[in-house]
Design an enzyme around this catalytic site. Structure first.
Site, PDB file in Angstrom:
ATOM      1  N   GLU A 117       0.847  -1.238  -0.136  1.00 34.25           N
ATOM      2  CA  GLU A 117       0.002   0.018   0.079  1.00 34.25           C
ATOM      3  C   GLU A 117       0.780   1.246   0.020  1.00 34.25           C
ATOM      4  O   GLU A 117       0.485   2.185  -0.675  1.00 34.25           O
ATOM      5  CB  GLU A 117      -0.855  -0.012   1.214  1.00 34.25           C
ATOM      6  CG  GLU A 117      -2.007  -1.118   0.938  1.00 34.25           C
ATOM      7  CD  GLU A 117      -2.966  -1.196   2.328  1.00 34.25           C
ATOM      8  OE1 GLU A 117      -4.248  -0.810   1.991  1.00 34.25           O
ATOM      9  OE2 GLU A 117      -2.491  -1.425   3.656  1.00 34.25           O
ATOM     10  N   GLU A 137      -4.001 -10.156   3.937  1.00 32.85           N
ATOM     11  CA  GLU A 137      -4.847  -9.589   4.760  1.00 32.85           C
ATOM     12  C   GLU A 137      -6.225 -10.629   5.103  1.00 32.85           C
ATOM     13  O   GLU A 137      -6.372 -10.798   6.413  1.00 32.85           O
ATOM     14  CB  GLU A 137      -5.505  -8.250   4.597  1.00 32.85           C
ATOM     15  CG  GLU A 137      -4.657  -6.902   4.704  1.00 32.85           C
ATOM     16  CD  GLU A 137      -3.612  -6.842   3.412  1.00 32.85           C
ATOM     17  OE1 GLU A 137      -3.399  -7.609   2.700  1.00 32.85           O
ATOM     18  OE2 GLU A 137      -3.168  -5.799   3.492  1.00 32.85           O
TER      19      GLU A 137
HETATM   20  C1  1HE Z   1       6.485  -8.756  12.257  1.00 28.61           C
HETATM   21  C2  1HE Z   1       5.805  -8.444  11.134  1.00 28.61           C
HETATM   22  C3  1HE Z   1       4.545  -7.913  10.729  1.00 28.61           C
HETATM   23  C4  1HE Z   1       7.587  -9.921  10.612  1.00 28.61           C
HETATM   24  N1  1HE Z   1       4.096  -7.234  12.319  1.00 28.61           N
HETATM   25  N2  1HE Z   1       6.149  -7.986  13.404  1.00 28.61           N
HETATM   26  N3  1HE Z   1       1.907  -8.644   7.250  1.00 28.61           N
HETATM   27  C5  1HE Z   1       1.926  -9.854   7.248  1.00 28.61           C
HETATM   28  O1  1HE Z   1       1.199 -10.983   7.479  1.00 28.61           O
HETATM   29  C6  1HE Z   1       3.609 -10.476   7.070  1.00 28.61           C
HETATM   30  C7  1HE Z   1       4.086 -11.224   8.115  1.00 28.61           C
HETATM   31  N4  1HE Z   1       5.511 -11.397   7.925  1.00 28.61           N
HETATM   32  C8  1HE Z   1       6.031 -12.405   7.366  1.00 28.61           C
HETATM   33  O2  1HE Z   1       5.279 -13.228   6.648  1.00 28.61           O
HETATM   34  C9  1HE Z   1       7.469 -12.703   7.536  1.00 28.61           C
HETATM   35  O3  1HE Z   1       7.918 -11.726   8.567  1.00 28.61           O
HETATM   36  C10 1HE Z   1       8.459 -12.362   6.423  1.00 28.61           C
HETATM   37  C11 1HE Z   1       7.894 -13.106   4.994  1.00 28.61           C
HETATM   38  C12 1HE Z   1       7.942 -10.827   5.772  1.00 28.61           C
HETATM   39  C13 1HE Z   1       9.734 -12.195   6.669  1.00 28.61           C
HETATM   40  O4  1HE Z   1      10.044 -13.793   6.946  1.00 28.61           O
HETATM   41  P1  1HE Z   1      11.393 -13.848   7.869  1.00 28.61           P
HETATM   42  O5  1HE Z   1      11.702 -15.309   8.357  1.00 28.61           O
HETATM   43  O6  1HE Z   1      12.628 -13.196   7.176  1.00 28.61           O
HETATM   44  O7  1HE Z   1      11.343 -13.012   9.314  1.00 28.61           O
HETATM   45  P2  1HE Z   1      10.289 -13.500  10.568  1.00 28.61           P
HETATM   46  O8  1HE Z   1      11.107 -14.330  11.371  1.00 28.61           O
HETATM   47  O9  1HE Z   1       9.042 -13.976  10.167  1.00 28.61           O
HETATM   48  O10 1HE Z   1      10.065 -11.981  11.187  1.00 28.61           O
HETATM   49  C14 1HE Z   1      11.361 -11.256  11.721  1.00 28.61           C
HETATM   50  C15 1HE Z   1      10.569 -10.641  13.051  1.00 28.61           C
HETATM   51  O11 1HE Z   1       9.905  -9.574  12.424  1.00 28.61           O
HETATM   52  C16 1HE Z   1       9.787 -11.506  13.871  1.00 28.61           C
HETATM   53  O12 1HE Z   1       9.987 -10.756  15.420  1.00 28.61           O
HETATM   54  P3  1HE Z   1      10.902 -11.570  16.581  1.00 28.61           P
HETATM   55  O13 1HE Z   1      10.628 -10.785  17.623  1.00 28.61           O
HETATM   56  O14 1HE Z   1      10.193 -12.961  16.507  1.00 28.61           O
HETATM   57  O15 1HE Z   1      12.188 -11.504  15.841  1.00 28.61           O
HETATM   58  C17 1HE Z   1       8.295 -11.251  13.424  1.00 28.61           C
HETATM   59  O16 1HE Z   1       7.427 -11.354  14.436  1.00 28.61           O
HETATM   60  C18 1HE Z   1       8.426  -9.622  13.237  1.00 28.61           C
HETATM   61  N5  1HE Z   1       7.612  -9.413  12.038  1.00 28.61           N
HETATM   62  N6  1HE Z   1       6.349  -9.288  10.112  1.00 28.61           N
HETATM   63  C19 1HE Z   1       4.920  -7.444  13.369  1.00 28.61           C
HETATM   64  N7  1HE Z   1       3.968  -7.599   9.850  1.00 28.61           N
HETATM   65  C20 1HE Z   1      -3.071  -0.777   7.132  1.00 28.61           C
HETATM   66  S1  1HE Z   1      -3.497  -2.166   6.868  1.00 28.61           S
HETATM   67  C21 1HE Z   1      -2.377  -2.912   6.225  1.00 28.61           C
HETATM   68  C22 1HE Z   1      -2.764  -4.461   6.517  1.00 28.61           C
HETATM   69  C23 1HE Z   1      -1.565  -5.436   6.650  1.00 28.61           C
HETATM   70  O17 1HE Z   1      -0.184  -5.087   6.227  1.00 28.61           O
HETATM   71  S2  1HE Z   1      -1.621  -7.015   6.706  1.00 28.61           S
HETATM   72  C24 1HE Z   1      -0.052  -7.855   6.317  1.00 28.61           C
HETATM   73  C25 1HE Z   1       0.686  -8.038   7.503  1.00 28.61           C
END
Ligand code: 1HE
Length: 263
Positions: A117, A137
């Protein structure tokens, strides 16, 4: 909801290269997930851009452009707060899209949810080969809230956006390029250089023309034809009437300006 910071938060970095400012999402440990502090910091950056900045490059640290909305903040919002939160993103992304300064964005790795976005609110997107796009989402039980349902169908069509959201599929960099999510596709590691090159080129345009491209063109495209022609005539007259246009046209006629050639 967090208050707008006067100074940029740690999750953002800025670098200046002449007329180009580079804004970098710098929260790679959270995959550049967009928390309130970061989104409000983006607003501060655009609200306080020095007059000498004529184009912006948006970049991101780490392996991923952005994992979208910071889901850890969402879990505590009521419905009412959710509306305010989405409206806050809308206001800030609107300032980017209809701002003074064109923005070229470097994409790599995950360009997901709110990350897509944000990218869609910018003007030129340069994708590295590692880029992939998703709107997860649906699988999180939420909906786009950063203007995605307004902007993304205008890039790829409602039907493709439905498929992305319903199935949770990803598009790779080639699909993104073919469908119109990116304008340029480059090798990994080449995105920033390409974006800076493009931004420098954009910065040489007349500010009036850049204003018209960002603010008049998309509105004309959404108007009925008759209103569009009137607005186009007015914008054309304003642009050609100023000194900058006169000088540039004279330069061409007197053989001082570059020709339009395909290299
Ligand atoms: C996060 C987020 C996040 C990572 N919010 N903390 N977005 C999603 O549904 C995508 C969610 N993220 C993922 O699918 C993956 O993180 C990735 C594919 C992007 C990257 O994977 P990877 O293996 O490199 O990293 P990871 O181990 O999943 O994440 C590293 C850290 O970032 C981890 O935290 P930690 O404290 O355990 O190290 C994750 O929890 C954190 N992290 N993504 C919070 N999104 C205005 S409306 C918009 C609506 C949306 O955007 S919905 C889509 C949300």
């Amino acid at each position: 909801m967090a208050k707008r910071p006067l100074k940029l938060p740690k999750s953002l970095k800025v670098e200046r290269r002449g007329a180009v400012a580079i804004l970098t999402l710098a929260r790679p440990e959270k995959r550049n997930a967009l928390n309130d502090t970061t989104v409000l910091g983006i607003e501060t950056f655009f609200d306080t851009l020095p007059a000498g900045v004529k184009a912006v490059v948006l970049n991101a640290e780490g392996k991923h452009f952005s994992a979208g909305l910071d889901l850890s903040e969402l879990k505590v919002l009521t419905t009412e707060e959710g509306i305010a939160h989405s409206a806050m993103w809308h206001g800030i992304f609107h300032k980017i899209e209809f701002g003074r300064v064109p923005v070229a964005t470097v994409l790599h790795g995950a360009v997901v949810g709110g990350g897509l976005e944000l990218a869609a609110a910018t003007h030129v997107r340069i994708a590295e080969r590692s880029t992939y796009y998703a709107l997860p989402e649906g699988s999180r039980g939420i909906f786009v809230g950063g203007g995605g349902s307004v902007r993304i169908p205008r890039l790829i069509g409602v039907s493709r956006m439905m498929d992305l959201m319903l199935t949770g599929r990803t598009y790779g960099a080639d699909e993104g390029q073919m469908f119109g999510l990116s304008h340029y596709l480059v090798d990994d590691g080449q995105g920033l250089a390409k974006a800076v090159e493009i931004a420098k080129r954009i910065a040489t345009n007349s500010p009036t023309t850049n204003f018209a491209i960002l603010n008049a063109l998309p509105r004309i495209a959404e108007q009925d034809r008759a209103s569009g022609y009137v607005m186009e005539s007015m914008m054309a007259a304003i642009a050609q009437g100023n000194e900058e246009a006169k000088k540039r046209i004279k330069d061409f006629l007197e053989k001082r300006a570059a020709k339009v050639e395909r290299k």
